[in-house]
Design a protein around this motif. Structure first.
Motif, PDB file in Angstrom:
ATOM      1  N   VAL A   1       0.813  -1.318   0.060  1.00  0.00           N
ATOM      2  CA  VAL A   1      -0.097   0.093  -0.046  1.00  0.00           C
ATOM      3  C   VAL A   1       0.841   1.291  -0.135  1.00  0.00           C
ATOM      4  O   VAL A   1       1.583   1.324   0.688  1.00  0.00           O
ATOM      5  CB  VAL A   1      -0.936   0.001   1.201  1.00  0.00           C
ATOM      6  CG1 VAL A   1      -1.548   1.411   1.311  1.00  0.00           C
ATOM      7  CG2 VAL A   1      -1.710  -1.128   1.216  1.00  0.00           C
ATOM      8  N   GLU A   2       0.582   2.295  -0.854  1.00  0.00           N
ATOM      9  CA  GLU A   2       1.401   3.242  -0.906  1.00  0.00           C
ATOM     10  C   GLU A   2       0.745   4.617  -0.360  1.00  0.00           C
ATOM     11  O   GLU A   2       1.305   5.298   0.553  1.00  0.00           O
ATOM     12  CB  GLU A   2       1.885   3.862  -2.685  1.00  0.00           C
ATOM     13  CG  GLU A   2       2.778   2.910  -3.040  1.00  0.00           C
ATOM     14  CD  GLU A   2       3.158   3.344  -4.475  1.00  0.00           C
ATOM     15  OE1 GLU A   2       2.276   3.904  -5.374  1.00  0.00           O
ATOM     16  OE2 GLU A   2       4.036   2.745  -4.869  1.00  0.00           O
ATOM     17  N   ASP A   3      -0.883   4.738  -0.658  1.00  0.00           N
ATOM     18  CA  ASP A   3      -1.387   5.861  -0.057  1.00  0.00           C
ATOM     19  C   ASP A   3      -2.873   5.751  -0.261  1.00  0.00           C
ATOM     20  O   ASP A   3      -3.451   4.916  -1.293  1.00  0.00           O
ATOM     21  CB  ASP A   3      -1.084   7.159  -0.717  1.00  0.00           C
ATOM     22  CG  ASP A   3      -1.282   8.363   0.248  1.00  0.00           C
ATOM     23  OD1 ASP A   3      -1.793   8.138   1.263  1.00  0.00           O
ATOM     24  OD2 ASP A   3      -0.974   9.414  -0.442  1.00  0.00           O
ATOM     25  N   ARG A   4      -3.601   6.394   0.456  1.00  0.00           N
ATOM     26  CA  ARG A   4      -5.290   6.406   0.116  1.00  0.00           C
ATOM     27  C   ARG A   4      -5.275   7.791  -0.901  1.00  0.00           C
ATOM     28  O   ARG A   4      -4.838   8.719  -0.655  1.00  0.00           O
ATOM     29  CB  ARG A   4      -5.909   6.776   1.437  1.00  0.00           C
ATOM     30  CG  ARG A   4      -7.531   6.799   1.122  1.00  0.00           C
ATOM     31  CD  ARG A   4      -8.004   7.441   2.376  1.00  0.00           C
ATOM     32  NE  ARG A   4      -9.593   7.684   2.067  1.00  0.00           N
ATOM     33  CZ  ARG A   4      -9.984   8.731   1.668  1.00  0.00           C
ATOM     34  NH1 ARG A   4      -9.135   9.654   1.296  1.00  0.00           N
ATOM     35  NH2 ARG A   4     -11.303   9.006   1.451  1.00  0.00           N
TER      36      ARG A   4
ATOM     37  N   GLY B   1     -16.593   3.515   0.697  1.00  0.00           N
ATOM     38  CA  GLY B   1     -15.298   2.986   0.847  1.00  0.00           C
ATOM     39  C   GLY B   1     -14.084   4.017   0.254  1.00  0.00           C
ATOM     40  O   GLY B   1     -14.233   4.967  -0.249  1.00  0.00           O
ATOM     41  N   ASP B   2     -12.739   3.499   0.590  1.00  0.00           N
ATOM     42  CA  ASP B   2     -11.852   4.310   0.362  1.00  0.00           C
ATOM     43  C   ASP B   2     -10.895   3.474  -0.637  1.00  0.00           C
ATOM     44  O   ASP B   2     -10.749   2.189  -0.727  1.00  0.00           O
ATOM     45  CB  ASP B   2     -10.892   4.513   1.784  1.00  0.00           C
ATOM     46  CG  ASP B   2     -11.443   5.466   2.800  1.00  0.00           C
ATOM     47  OD1 ASP B   2     -11.992   6.375   2.171  1.00  0.00           O
ATOM     48  OD2 ASP B   2     -11.438   4.954   3.867  1.00  0.00           O
ATOM     49  N   VAL B   3     -10.403   4.309  -1.616  1.00  0.00           N
ATOM     50  CA  VAL B   3      -9.355   3.652  -2.469  1.00  0.00           C
ATOM     51  C   VAL B   3      -7.861   3.835  -2.375  1.00  0.00           C
ATOM     52  O   VAL B   3      -7.795   4.874  -2.064  1.00  0.00           O
ATOM     53  CB  VAL B   3      -9.719   4.183  -4.029  1.00  0.00           C
ATOM     54  CG1 VAL B   3      -8.786   3.549  -5.339  1.00  0.00           C
ATOM     55  CG2 VAL B   3     -11.098   3.933  -4.447  1.00  0.00           C
ATOM     56  N   TYR B   4      -7.241   2.677  -2.334  1.00  0.00           N
ATOM     57  CA  TYR B   4      -5.874   2.862  -2.153  1.00  0.00           C
ATOM     58  C   TYR B   4      -5.156   2.414  -3.181  1.00  0.00           C
ATOM     59  O   TYR B   4      -5.353   1.485  -4.167  1.00  0.00           O
ATOM     60  CB  TYR B   4      -5.401   1.695  -0.806  1.00  0.00           C
ATOM     61  CG  TYR B   4      -5.920   2.126   0.408  1.00  0.00           C
ATOM     62  CD1 TYR B   4      -5.240   2.831   1.262  1.00  0.00           C
ATOM     63  CD2 TYR B   4      -7.454   1.584   0.838  1.00  0.00           C
ATOM     64  CE1 TYR B   4      -5.696   3.185   2.677  1.00  0.00           C
ATOM     65  CE2 TYR B   4      -7.920   1.985   1.819  1.00  0.00           C
ATOM     66  CZ  TYR B   4      -7.081   2.728   2.928  1.00  0.00           C
ATOM     67  OH  TYR B   4      -7.630   2.811   4.103  1.00  0.00           O
ATOM     68  N   ARG B   5      -3.858   3.021  -3.383  1.00  0.00           N
ATOM     69  CA  ARG B   5      -3.094   2.824  -4.476  1.00  0.00           C
ATOM     70  C   ARG B   5      -1.670   1.897  -4.010  1.00  0.00           C
ATOM     71  O   ARG B   5      -1.400   1.874  -2.896  1.00  0.00           O
ATOM     72  CB  ARG B   5      -2.359   4.127  -4.809  1.00  0.00           C
ATOM     73  CG  ARG B   5      -1.114   3.700  -6.125  1.00  0.00           C
ATOM     74  CD  ARG B   5      -0.732   5.157  -6.395  1.00  0.00           C
ATOM     75  NE  ARG B   5       0.301   6.081  -5.362  1.00  0.00           N
ATOM     76  CZ  ARG B   5      -0.136   7.065  -5.083  1.00  0.00           C
ATOM     77  NH1 ARG B   5      -1.151   7.767  -5.285  1.00  0.00           N
ATOM     78  NH2 ARG B   5       0.788   7.592  -4.126  1.00  0.00           N
ATOM     79  N   VAL B   6      -1.873   0.904  -4.713  1.00  0.00           N
ATOM     80  CA  VAL B   6      -0.920  -0.449  -4.209  1.00  0.00           C
ATOM     81  C   VAL B   6      -0.046  -0.636  -5.267  1.00  0.00           C
ATOM     82  O   VAL B   6      -0.227  -0.810  -6.537  1.00  0.00           O
ATOM     83  CB  VAL B   6      -2.006  -1.635  -4.061  1.00  0.00           C
ATOM     84  CG1 VAL B   6      -0.877  -2.914  -3.633  1.00  0.00           C
ATOM     85  CG2 VAL B   6      -2.879  -1.297  -3.212  1.00  0.00           C
TER      86      VAL B   6
ATOM     87  N   PRO C   1       3.844  -1.981 -14.477  1.00  0.00           N
ATOM     88  CA  PRO C   1       4.130  -0.696 -15.176  1.00  0.00           C
ATOM     89  C   PRO C   1       3.511   0.504 -14.596  1.00  0.00           C
ATOM     90  O   PRO C   1       3.989   1.723 -14.679  1.00  0.00           O
ATOM     91  CB  PRO C   1       3.395  -1.073 -16.628  1.00  0.00           C
ATOM     92  CG  PRO C   1       3.576  -2.461 -16.921  1.00  0.00           C
ATOM     93  CD  PRO C   1       3.086  -2.886 -15.597  1.00  0.00           C
ATOM     94  N   THR C   2       2.158   0.126 -13.793  1.00  0.00           N
ATOM     95  CA  THR C   2       1.394   1.124 -13.059  1.00  0.00           C
ATOM     96  C   THR C   2       1.007   0.566 -11.812  1.00  0.00           C
ATOM     97  O   THR C   2       0.909  -0.775 -11.510  1.00  0.00           O
ATOM     98  CB  THR C   2       0.302   1.742 -13.962  1.00  0.00           C
ATOM     99  OG1 THR C   2      -0.659   0.425 -14.178  1.00  0.00           O
ATOM    100  CG2 THR C   2       0.793   2.241 -15.427  1.00  0.00           C
ATOM    101  N   PRO C   3       0.847   1.468 -10.842  1.00  0.00           N
ATOM    102  CA  PRO C   3       0.294   0.991  -9.591  1.00  0.00           C
ATOM    103  C   PRO C   3      -1.117   0.235  -9.761  1.00  0.00           C
ATOM    104  O   PRO C   3      -1.907   0.520 -10.736  1.00  0.00           O
ATOM    105  CB  PRO C   3       0.251   2.083  -8.849  1.00  0.00           C
ATOM    106  CG  PRO C   3       0.781   3.082  -9.227  1.00  0.00           C
ATOM    107  CD  PRO C   3       0.815   2.819 -10.713  1.00  0.00           C
ATOM    108  N   ALA C   4      -1.724  -0.245  -8.814  1.00  0.00           N
ATOM    109  CA  ALA C   4      -3.068  -0.832  -8.839  1.00  0.00           C
ATOM    110  C   ALA C   4      -3.893  -0.204  -8.088  1.00  0.00           C
ATOM    111  O   ALA C   4      -3.514   0.436  -7.042  1.00  0.00           O
ATOM    112  CB  ALA C   4      -2.985  -2.367  -8.663  1.00  0.00           C
ATOM    113  N   MET C   5      -5.457  -0.271  -7.967  1.00  0.00           N
ATOM    114  CA  MET C   5      -6.123   0.228  -6.992  1.00  0.00           C
ATOM    115  C   MET C   5      -6.898  -0.575  -6.464  1.00  0.00           C
ATOM    116  O   MET C   5      -7.430  -1.689  -6.934  1.00  0.00           O
ATOM    117  CB  MET C   5      -7.162   1.079  -7.926  1.00  0.00           C
ATOM    118  CG  MET C   5      -6.297   2.516  -8.509  1.00  0.00           C
ATOM    119  SD  MET C   5      -5.662   3.431  -7.407  1.00  0.00           S
ATOM    120  CE  MET C   5      -4.391   4.245  -8.323  1.00  0.00           C
ATOM    121  N   LEU C   6      -7.387  -0.660  -5.157  1.00  0.00           N
ATOM    122  CA  LEU C   6      -7.994  -1.386  -4.203  1.00  0.00           C
ATOM    123  C   LEU C   6      -8.980  -0.450  -3.288  1.00  0.00           C
ATOM    124  O   LEU C   6      -8.452   0.274  -2.512  1.00  0.00           O
ATOM    125  CB  LEU C   6      -6.958  -2.403  -3.519  1.00  0.00           C
ATOM    126  CG  LEU C   6      -7.614  -3.230  -2.374  1.00  0.00           C
ATOM    127  CD1 LEU C   6      -8.531  -4.323  -2.876  1.00  0.00           C
ATOM    128  CD2 LEU C   6      -6.405  -3.578  -1.281  1.00  0.00           C
TER     129      LEU C   6
END
Length: 261
Positions: free
Chosen positions: A76-79, A87-92, A97-102
């Motif tokens: 997890v990098e950041d909300r 809900g909240d989306v986190y950058r993972v 090549p790009t981050p994923a969203m969760l």
């Protein structure tokens, strides 16, 4: 190979004699091999493998490209936003090549009032749920279509298939090694499990998480896995046995020293 031998090839190598001559006429060639002048040649570097009557080269590449339903370990990098549904989306970071969203609603049993909250640096085990065109991949910690037969456990129980990885240590490995470790018949993990209780989580994106009862065992397991890449089956068995005996002796010696003090 079927006989347990380790065959490493380079581009242009003739592997015709490595294939069972009885199977040569009906053998199928896969990734990294091609026919040329009645010979079978390698087109890339890697390990020659056989599955049934199919031969192929298993490559040890390091760059990960996300695919649908891949099981990955992410950091997890950041909300970054709200998902509009409470809900909240986190950058993972999944090493792609790009981050994923969760979304933290993408967990078993998660609701607007009862959902996990993460801080940067949290380790997660998840699956790639979607790869929208021109957008970042989407992750989920809920069971997917390829997870049939696995029990559904609420995220709060910490017993689910996916979710936060607590404790242990995480290290980067090659994608080829990651896929080998995901094989239920993987020799090095099976041999270690006979001597030491431990937990392991492998992401196809090349991350390995290990948790055991002692840090000495964790280090030993990590070293055994890394060493297994270049060893035959017989050598792997001998290596694991030797490492386990050495570590147990060191632990016993350290405990004796503490008692004498």
């Amino acid at each position: 190979m079927r006989d347990g031998s380790l065959v490493i090839v380079l581009p242009g190598d003739d592997v015709t004699d490595k294939i069972n001559q009885q199977d040569l006429k009906k053998a199928k060639i896969g990734t990294g091999l091609r026919y040329h002048d009645e010979k079978v040649l390698a087109t890339c570097a890697g390990r020659l493998e056989q599955r049934s009557n199919t031969y192929y080269i298993k490559q040890n590449i390091k760059r990960y490209r996300p695919h649908l339903e891949d099981r990955v370990i992410g950091i997890v990098e950041d909300r970054v936003a709200s998902d509009g549904s409470g809900g909240d989306v986190y950058r993972v970071n999944i090493g792609g090549p790009t981050p994923a969203m969760l979304s933290n609603l993408s967990f078993e049993g998660a609701t607007k009032r009862n959902k996990p909250n993460f801080v940067p640096g949290t380790l997660l085990y998840a699956r790639i749920q979607a790869i929208p065109v021109c957008m970042d991949p989407s992750l989920s910690c809920q069971l997917g279509p390829h997870d049939g037969g696995l029990p559904r456990k609420d995220w709060m129980t910490n017993e689910g298939t996916y979710g936060e990885l607590k404790g242990g240590t995480c290290t980067k490995i090659s994608l080829g090694l990651a896929r080998e470790l995901l094989d239920p018949r993987n020799l090095v993990l099976n041999e270690i499990s006979k001597a030491i209780p431990f937990e392991v989580c492998v992401g196809v994106n090349g991350w390995l998480w290990i948790h055991s009862t002692r840090y000495e065992y964790t280090i030993m397991i990590q070293n055994a896995i890394l060493n297994s890449q270049v060893l035959t089956e017989a050598q792997v068995r001998g290596m694991v046995k030797s490492l386990v005996e050495t570590v147990n002796q060191q632990i016993a010696k350290a405990e004796d020293g503490d008692e004498s003090d």
